[in-house]
Design a protein around this motif. Sequence first.
Motif, PDB file in Angstrom:
ATOM      1  N   UNK A 109      -1.567 -34.194 -15.282  1.00 45.41           N
ATOM      2  CA  UNK A 109      -0.740 -35.211 -16.162  1.00 45.41           C
ATOM      3  C   UNK A 109      -0.126 -36.557 -15.276  1.00 45.41           C
ATOM      4  N   UNK A 110      -0.567 -37.786 -15.662  1.00 48.54           N
ATOM      5  CA  UNK A 110       0.125 -38.832 -14.665  1.00 48.54           C
ATOM      6  C   UNK A 110       0.778 -39.710 -15.618  1.00 48.54           C
ATOM      7  N   UNK A 111       1.646 -40.775 -15.164  1.00 52.05           N
ATOM      8  CA  UNK A 111       2.309 -41.620 -15.634  1.00 52.05           C
ATOM      9  C   UNK A 111       1.829 -43.083 -15.243  1.00 52.05           C
ATOM     10  N   UNK A 112       1.323 -43.976 -15.945  1.00 51.66           N
ATOM     11  CA  UNK A 112       0.925 -45.013 -15.647  1.00 51.66           C
ATOM     12  C   UNK A 112       1.721 -46.257 -16.105  1.00 51.66           C
ATOM     13  N   UNK A 113       2.054 -47.343 -15.125  1.00 52.97           N
ATOM     14  CA  UNK A 113       2.852 -48.171 -15.836  1.00 52.97           C
ATOM     15  C   UNK A 113       2.056 -49.569 -16.003  1.00 52.97           C
ATOM     16  N   UNK A 114       2.252 -50.184 -17.306  1.00 47.69           N
ATOM     17  CA  UNK A 114       1.454 -51.392 -17.656  1.00 47.69           C
ATOM     18  C   UNK A 114       1.837 -52.581 -16.840  1.00 47.69           C
ATOM     19  N   UNK A 115       0.945 -53.216 -16.194  1.00 49.14           N
ATOM     20  CA  UNK A 115       0.936 -54.441 -15.644  1.00 49.14           C
ATOM     21  C   UNK A 115       0.530 -55.817 -16.529  1.00 49.14           C
ATOM     22  N   UNK A 116       1.268 -56.896 -16.345  1.00 51.02           N
ATOM     23  CA  UNK A 116       0.995 -57.962 -17.132  1.00 51.02           C
ATOM     24  C   UNK A 116      -0.219 -58.596 -16.507  1.00 51.02           C
TER      25      UNK A 116
END
Lengths: 180, 208
Positions: free
Chosen positions: A167-174
């Motif tokens: 399980x991973x956490x992704x960061x949204x990039x503009x």
Amino acid sequence: MNGLCILLVWSAMGLNLMVQGSNSVLGQIADCFLPAVRSAMIKPAGDSCALLDDKDQIVIRDEWIWAAPASQKMTAAYMLIENHGPTEIGLISASSDASRVVELHKMELEDGFMRMHKIDSIKIPAGGIAELKPGGYHLMVIDLNKELKEDDKVTMTLQFTQDIKRTIMLTAKRRGEAEK
Amino acid sequence: MTQGRKMVKQPKSGIVAVLFSVVFLAILTSENFLVAGQLQVNLGSKKENHPVANFSLTDQDGRPFHLTQLRGKVVLLFFGYTSCPDACPTTLAKLSRVYKLLGDDKEKVVILFVSFDPQRDTPSVLKNYLAYFHLNSIGLTGTKGQIDEVVNQYGAKYEIEQSDSAAGYHINHSTDLYLLDQKGELAGRFNYSDGQQIIVDGVRRLIH
């Protein structure tokens, strides 16, 4: 089986004493499988004696997802997946808290014509790496249930062959700044 | 009799082969030209089905749009769809970088995003999507017939593919970016792998 576990615990402890405090290759090896051995020690004696924790075998880094306005129902996620294990591993499915479905897709550019294919797995060779990046593989995030603003976090669970799950956490990039 | 026919056919097939080679070489040469990222000046006038300097669609506010509205502006035109997960955002991201590099010149440039997907891309969907990129852009849609006309006008291509994906259909498509001068004439074409600096140079050549 239990006898083998005890033997491994014993040898690992010995190795731990030998290399304590050092950053040697031996130390790294010990660091690699000691957590697994320690957890085997804590657990009541069972059938499993996994030497290589899947956290050590699969390393995921540089993970990100395109930010998306509320009107957009689809977006794509990217990452690098390293396989530190001795055998080939396949990424076979994924799911996310931000969408109804996640699929594995591949893009192919031929003479300026971009085609997309849904695929069944992304192979990561033993000791190798799979690159999920624009123009190649991506995780297609379908039916988003929320807007993804810059820096929003998305949780994703990846299912690999050999019963490995991460399980991973992704960061949204503009969009516009996500790529160099 | 049969042998005789065969004898006659051979020189013909030779000529056909030569003709094919010539056409093939011509295509190769033009492709190489594009790969090098060169600006093709007045490409439109040399092509058989060259784009006329106008087309009409519906803009992202639901109003009629005519290319003639943008006379005096340099236009970067490309085709895509908002559910496009990879190629379209990559091009828009590149255009964001082009915008930064253009500095004050960006006031003289408008980006047109023509949707291949009128079924999903309503004017408001297009507007919300493009607002995310902070560009001076206009999203355009229309009936399938109107869109196809513009697609053909510029020699773009697309195919709607029904797949077993939960996303339903997706669209495979050409990825060229078209440069139109202040009169709406096609002044150049960039391919997907052309970097932002090549695009900036092409735009500046028309402005200065």
